[in-house]
Design a protein around this motif. Structure first.
Motif, PDB file in Angstrom:
ATOM      1  N   ASP A  71       0.650  -1.046   0.080  1.00  0.00           N
ATOM      2  CA  ASP A  71       0.272  -0.341   0.045  1.00  0.00           C
ATOM      3  C   ASP A  71       0.678   1.145   0.495  1.00  0.00           C
ATOM      4  O   ASP A  71       2.221   1.265   0.554  1.00  0.00           O
ATOM      5  CB  ASP A  71      -0.959   0.159   1.407  1.00  0.00           C
ATOM      6  CG  ASP A  71      -2.509   0.825   0.757  1.00  0.00           C
ATOM      7  OD1 ASP A  71      -2.127   1.925  -0.105  1.00  0.00           O
ATOM      8  OD2 ASP A  71      -3.001   0.152   1.611  1.00  0.00           O
ATOM      9  N   TYR A  72       0.229   1.942  -0.844  1.00  0.00           N
ATOM     10  CA  TYR A  72       1.144   3.069  -0.561  1.00  0.00           C
ATOM     11  C   TYR A  72       0.031   4.927   0.477  1.00  0.00           C
ATOM     12  O   TYR A  72      -0.176   5.071  -0.292  1.00  0.00           O
ATOM     13  CB  TYR A  72       1.067   3.585  -2.417  1.00  0.00           C
ATOM     14  CG  TYR A  72       2.226   4.578  -2.204  1.00  0.00           C
ATOM     15  CD1 TYR A  72       3.187   4.431  -2.757  1.00  0.00           C
ATOM     16  CD2 TYR A  72       2.186   5.791  -1.569  1.00  0.00           C
ATOM     17  CE1 TYR A  72       4.070   5.491  -2.724  1.00  0.00           C
ATOM     18  CE2 TYR A  72       3.572   6.898  -2.602  1.00  0.00           C
ATOM     19  CZ  TYR A  72       4.481   6.640  -3.575  1.00  0.00           C
ATOM     20  OH  TYR A  72       6.003   7.525  -3.573  1.00  0.00           O
ATOM     21  N   LEU A  73       0.415   5.220   1.112  1.00  0.00           N
ATOM     22  CA  LEU A  73       0.187   6.383   2.014  1.00  0.00           C
ATOM     23  C   LEU A  73       1.449   7.208   1.840  1.00  0.00           C
ATOM     24  O   LEU A  73       2.003   8.166   2.089  1.00  0.00           O
ATOM     25  CB  LEU A  73       0.064   6.103   3.380  1.00  0.00           C
ATOM     26  CG  LEU A  73      -0.574   4.859   3.434  1.00  0.00           C
ATOM     27  CD1 LEU A  73      -0.374   4.442   5.181  1.00  0.00           C
ATOM     28  CD2 LEU A  73      -1.590   5.237   3.304  1.00  0.00           C
ATOM     29  N   ALA A  74      -0.199   8.675   1.208  1.00  0.00           N
ATOM     30  CA  ALA A  74       0.604  10.261   1.794  1.00  0.00           C
ATOM     31  C   ALA A  74       1.151  10.980   2.882  1.00  0.00           C
ATOM     32  O   ALA A  74       0.542  11.167   4.056  1.00  0.00           O
ATOM     33  CB  ALA A  74       0.152  11.139   0.826  1.00  0.00           C
ATOM     34  N   LYS A  75       2.295  11.141   3.130  1.00  0.00           N
ATOM     35  CA  LYS A  75       2.773  12.462   4.120  1.00  0.00           C
ATOM     36  C   LYS A  75       1.570  13.265   3.897  1.00  0.00           C
ATOM     37  O   LYS A  75       1.778  13.542   2.577  1.00  0.00           O
ATOM     38  CB  LYS A  75       4.128  12.427   4.363  1.00  0.00           C
ATOM     39  CG  LYS A  75       4.370  11.558   4.994  1.00  0.00           C
ATOM     40  CD  LYS A  75       6.322  11.269   5.193  1.00  0.00           C
ATOM     41  CE  LYS A  75       7.072  10.984   5.885  1.00  0.00           C
ATOM     42  NZ  LYS A  75       8.787  11.172   5.821  1.00  0.00           N
ATOM     43  N   SER A  76       1.109  14.078   4.819  1.00  0.00           N
ATOM     44  CA  SER A  76       1.282  13.842   6.294  1.00  0.00           C
ATOM     45  C   SER A  76       0.762  12.992   7.099  1.00  0.00           C
ATOM     46  O   SER A  76      -0.327  12.323   6.288  1.00  0.00           O
ATOM     47  CB  SER A  76       0.984  15.051   7.220  1.00  0.00           C
ATOM     48  OG  SER A  76      -0.641  15.560   6.979  1.00  0.00           O
ATOM     49  N   ILE A  77       1.175  11.988   7.903  1.00  0.00           N
ATOM     50  CA  ILE A  77       0.535  10.576   8.196  1.00  0.00           C
ATOM     51  C   ILE A  77      -0.681  10.975   9.418  1.00  0.00           C
ATOM     52  O   ILE A  77      -0.809  11.274   9.853  1.00  0.00           O
ATOM     53  CB  ILE A  77       1.140  10.123   9.244  1.00  0.00           C
ATOM     54  CG1 ILE A  77       2.639  10.115   8.074  1.00  0.00           C
ATOM     55  CG2 ILE A  77       0.619   9.030   9.840  1.00  0.00           C
ATOM     56  CD1 ILE A  77       3.582  10.057   9.633  1.00  0.00           C
ATOM     57  N   ASP A  78      -2.158  10.200   8.979  1.00  0.00           N
ATOM     58  CA  ASP A  78      -3.432  10.049   9.324  1.00  0.00           C
ATOM     59  C   ASP A  78      -3.478   8.796   9.690  1.00  0.00           C
ATOM     60  O   ASP A  78      -3.295   7.833   9.645  1.00  0.00           O
ATOM     61  CB  ASP A  78      -4.397  10.119   7.513  1.00  0.00           C
ATOM     62  CG  ASP A  78      -5.632   9.940   8.621  1.00  0.00           C
ATOM     63  OD1 ASP A  78      -6.036   9.487   9.182  1.00  0.00           O
ATOM     64  OD2 ASP A  78      -6.250  11.068   7.848  1.00  0.00           O
ATOM     65  N   GLU A  79      -3.294   9.205  10.997  1.00  0.00           N
ATOM     66  CA  GLU A  79      -3.354   7.152  11.905  1.00  0.00           C
ATOM     67  C   GLU A  79      -4.904   7.010  11.523  1.00  0.00           C
ATOM     68  O   GLU A  79      -4.111   5.795  11.375  1.00  0.00           O
ATOM     69  CB  GLU A  79      -3.037   8.640  13.937  1.00  0.00           C
ATOM     70  CG  GLU A  79      -3.666   7.187  14.272  1.00  0.00           C
ATOM     71  CD  GLU A  79      -3.988   7.706  16.168  1.00  0.00           C
ATOM     72  OE1 GLU A  79      -3.798   6.967  17.122  1.00  0.00           O
ATOM     73  OE2 GLU A  79      -3.774   9.175  16.125  1.00  0.00           O
ATOM     74  N   ASP A  80      -5.482   7.417  11.061  1.00  0.00           N
ATOM     75  CA  ASP A  80      -6.839   6.879  11.062  1.00  0.00           C
ATOM     76  C   ASP A  80      -6.175   5.560   9.671  1.00  0.00           C
ATOM     77  O   ASP A  80      -6.864   4.407   9.562  1.00  0.00           O
ATOM     78  CB  ASP A  80      -8.037   7.003  10.458  1.00  0.00           C
ATOM     79  CG  ASP A  80      -8.127   7.968  12.442  1.00  0.00           C
ATOM     80  OD1 ASP A  80      -8.591   6.637  13.131  1.00  0.00           O
ATOM     81  OD2 ASP A  80      -9.465   8.685  12.284  1.00  0.00           O
TER      82      ASP A  80
END
Length: 672
Positions: free
Chosen positions: A520-529
């Motif tokens: 998976d690929y998540l963007a910063k800034s970090i979303d805790e949920d």
């Protein structure tokens, strides 16, 4: 001269009789020698009925007390053989007023000696509680029902002669019935008005947060700035309301403390995490000094969080950008001392003297800009003192401040161990920014994972091969070997190829990440949920089926806001707008969890809980109750059937976290 001789003097008798408060005088054997006219009227008794009699004060005040046969006689209880003792062989339960008692047969005691040693004696503790005859002044609140219901403040003091020897006891009775009635009216007024504010504020806060998060579409910079101002001031108003409610509950004695054993280091870390983003925005430096192996304290978790939140928040508010905040813990004898220091404005000696008084605020331009109720430190003081601790400040104008409070040690702390859902659930966090790695660690530890950290590509590859983590989070922009190269090597190595990798990066090149094998690929800034949901899903801790949440609240705006937020986070939402409808929907749909308002017309939330918990089909549904009012203490047994209780307004982040915790707990038990 004994107390009988003193009271024979007509002048003294006349003076005591003229006092507006009731006055009761007994000798050291408990015989009643004086009852003022005011006391006669207050208690509805005739002087002639009680003067000269040995009658316990609790009985005189109409209190329920243990029978006098429960009194202990020292020499009988201890099977004492010291015949020289003045009370030996006598049925005298007031040995602490008899000078010359041997107290173990070793040393002759004066009354001052007794002040120091008798409070620790089990015989004194039992007898003085029954008789209400203390060695030092005692102030109590007493309610009588006859002849009419009244509330008294009773002050009991030992009467001593010139040499400090006991003569008896003097009690003053002050009628505070009217004050109590006014306090009750004030508390009810504050509670009602606060509720009327908190309901619309819940909607305002919720919808503004949704707009700032982009759920209503893109907003330009000006709109974002204006909404941020609305959010800031709605949060400020919520804090003011909460302060007023807290001070009202404190003054009326309605604050209940749930005392448990706490690791103060873990509590501090919990608080600091919530301020991380704010401190980062202000470019502030945080220093933590928490030694390992500290003993635990016995305290109310939420109330100590409240104290720390207030102190840390103040330190941040009154310190310029780029300043330093230090939170330290030390041990001083039988107490832990927690200190919050800043490099901010500092406080003058004159202001320090009044700092913990209600509504007191330092008079300066900055404090006027920041605002506040002037209640925060007063509330902190009350909470700490209710824990048998102290709170104080050391400060110098222009050189910063240190606020400290102490809590009694409870027992030796065990070294904290991470909460593991099952053995081996370990995550390797790879990021060359220690602050970001620490933030991800906090998020994942809250979910129960054990976290290993690496700060460059080579270290990441080495730890991945050695530790075989269940999942890796990977930054892309790192010095030396970048994240894409780390990902390529992980997938090329047979020993690490099967480990799922979640890329977390400011570089939005998802296609390359997936091509190299990212899960998976998540963007910063970090979303805790998003982060925790993604990792839980990849590690099989999320049921891919959409969980059903039933919202029951008569305020349609709040239902709509909650529904929008929860649907965005992947839940299926059911809605009901009164208690009857909530019961019908719960029985027909059997949701995975219910959010329930307590104050609703016709069928209220307490009744909904009772009905659903008695019905086999719905008895296992976790219920999170929500209210803008104080929880009804008479309904404690019903509230104990619920999973959580939240006061409106609340943070959606906290609510979502609690929902997921309850879902996981239910799934681990094997419930539907």
């Amino acid at each position: 001269m004994d107390i009988d001789g003193l009271l024979e003097r007509s002048e003294l008798h006349a003076i005591l009789s003229c006092i507006a408060d009731g006055v009761i005088v007994t000798d050291k054997k408990g015989k009643l020698f004086h009852l003022s006219s005011a006391a006669e009227k207050m208690l509805g008794i005739e002087k002639s009925e009680v003067i000269g009699r040995s009658i316990s004060i609790p009985r005189l005040l109409g209190q329920k007390t243990p029978p006098l046969k429960s009194l202990l006689v020292c020499w009988k209880t201890r099977d004492c053989k010291f015949l020289e003792c003045p009370v030996h062989g006598q049925n005298d339960s007031r040995c602490w007023t008899s000078l010359g008692t041997f107290c173990g047969g070793k040393t002759q005691k004066t009354f001052q000696d007794k002040l120091n040693c008798c409070p620790d004696c089990e015989i004194y503790q039992v007898n003085s509680e029954i008789l209400k005859e203390p060695l030092r002044t005692l102030v109590e609140e007493v309610t009588i029902e006859k002849p009419t219901r009244k509330v008294f403040k009773v002050k009991t003091s030992p009467a001593l002669d010139k040499e400090g020897n006991p003569l008896g006891y003097v009690r003053t009775i002050h009628d505070i019935t009217l004050e109590k009635e006014v306090d009750l009216m004030k508390s009810e007024f504050i509670s009602t008005v606060s509720h009327e504010f908190r309901i619309p504020l819940t909607s305002i806060k919720g919808y503004v947060d949704l707009m700032l998060e982009g759920d209503a579409g893109d907003i330009n910079e000006t709109q974002q700035e204006f909404l941020a101002i609305v959010k800031k001031n709605s949060d400020r108003l919520i804090n003011l309301i909460n302060d007023f409610l807290d001070i009202s509950r404190i003054e009326s004695g309605r604050i209940q403390f749930k005392m448990v054993s706490l690791n103060i280091g873990e509590v501090i870390e919990e608080v600091i995490t919530s301020f991380g983003e704010l401190m980062e925005r202000k470019g502030m430096i945080l220093n933590l000094s928490i030694p390992e192996g500290l003993p635990q304290v016995r305290a109310d978790h939420d109330r100590i969080i409240q104290v720390l939140n207030n102190l840390v928040s103040n330190a941040i508010k009154y310190t310029d950008a780029g300043g330093k905040i230090t939170v330290a813990v030390g041990q001083d004898g039988n107490h832990l001392v927690i200190s919050v220091s800043d490099t901010g404005l500092g406080i003058s000696p004159e202001d320090q003297r009044n700092l913990f008084d209600k509504f007191y605020r330092v008079d300066s331009t900055l404090t006027q800009e920041i605002g506040g109720s002037g209640l925060g430190l007063s509330i902190c003081k009350t909470i700490v003192e209710r824990h048998d601790g102290d709170i104080w400040v050391n400060s110098e104008a222009g050189k910063g401040s240190t606020f400290s409070f102490s809590l009694p040690v409870f027992k030796k702390a065990k070294r904290p161990r991470p909460k593991l859902i099952k053995q081996g659930m370990r995550i390797l966090v790879v990021d060359d920014e220690p602050d970001i790695a620490n933030l991800i660690q906090v998020y994942l530890q809250k979910e129960g994972y054990y976290v290993i950290k690496a700060f460059d590509g080579e270290e990441a590859l080495e730890l991945a091969r050695k530790e075989k983590p269940d999942l890796i989070t990977l930054d892309i922009m790192m010095e030396g070997m970048d994240g894409f190269e780390v990902l390529r090597r992980l997938k090329a190595d047979s020993s690490t190829a099967s480990i799922p990798v979640v890329v977390i990066s400011a570089i939005l090149d998802e296609e390359k990440g997936y091509r190299l094998g990212a899960a998976d690929y998540l963007a910063k800034s970090i979303d805790e949920d998003k982060l925790t949901y993604t990792i839980n899903r990849l590690l099989g801790r999320v049921d891919e089926g959409r969980k059903k949440v039933l919202i029951v609240d008569d305020d349609q705006d709040i239902v709509a806001f909650l529904a929008t937020s929860l649907e965005r986070k992947g839940f299926t939402v059911l809605k009901a707008y009164d208690g009857d409808e909530g019961i019908r929907v719960a029985k027909s749909e059997v949701p995975d969890l219910m959010l329930l308002d307590l104050r609703m017309p016709n069928v209220n939330g307490y009744q909904v809980i009772e009905v659903l918990k008695k019905h086999d089909k719905t008895s296992q549904i976790p219920i999170i109750v929500m209210t803008a009012y104080d929880f009804d203490e008479s309904k404690t047994e019903i509230l104990n059937l619920t999973a959580e209780q939240l006061s409106k307004p609340f943070s959606m982040r906290i609510l979502t976290s609690k929902i997921r915790d309850l879902m996981r707990e239910r799934q681990s038990r094997g419930d539907r």
